[in-house]
Write a protein that holds these residues in place. Structure first.
Motif: not given
Length: 119
Positions: A102-111
């Motif tokens: 939530e703090e850094d949405p860029k860190k989400k892994k791509p599906r």
């Protein structure tokens, strides 16, 4: 020991080499082979005592030498830090992982994209 037993034991010892690691497993295989060859049940303890009476097993076991080493930090520092961070990240609870995303949405892994065959 009779000659058939000794020959069968020698063949099995040559085949399975009863030295560490997995000594007990190899003794089991030798006992199974000798029992099969002779047509009578031979126990693992009988095999082990027969082997020990003919061979000094402690001489056959290679000494285990442990060597401590460290990678040079100036060459591998980035990799060491990356691995340490990955280990720490894997210890995080699911709640901590969600907060981090939530703090850094860029860190989400791509599906993963599904691959479909064209017909």
């Amino acid at each position: 020991m009779n000659l058939d037993l000794e020959l069968s034991l020698l063949r099995a010892v040559c085949k399975y080499r009863p030295v560490a690691p997995f000594l007990q497993f190899k003794v089991h295989l030798i006992a199974k082979q000798v029992s099969q060859d002779l047509g009578q049940e031979i126990t693992e303890q009988q095999i082990l005592s027969a082997i020990e009476s003919k061979y000094n097993l402690s001489v056959l076991e290679p000494p285990i030498e442990r060597v401590d080493f460290e990678l040079p930090f100036d060459e591998y520092g980035d990799l060491i830090e990356e691995i340490c961070k990955a280990d720490v990240d894997s210890l995080a609870t699911p709640e901590e992982k969600e907060e981090e995303e939530e703090e850094d949405p860029k860190k989400k892994k791509p599906r993963r994209k599904s691959i479909r065959k064209k017909r």
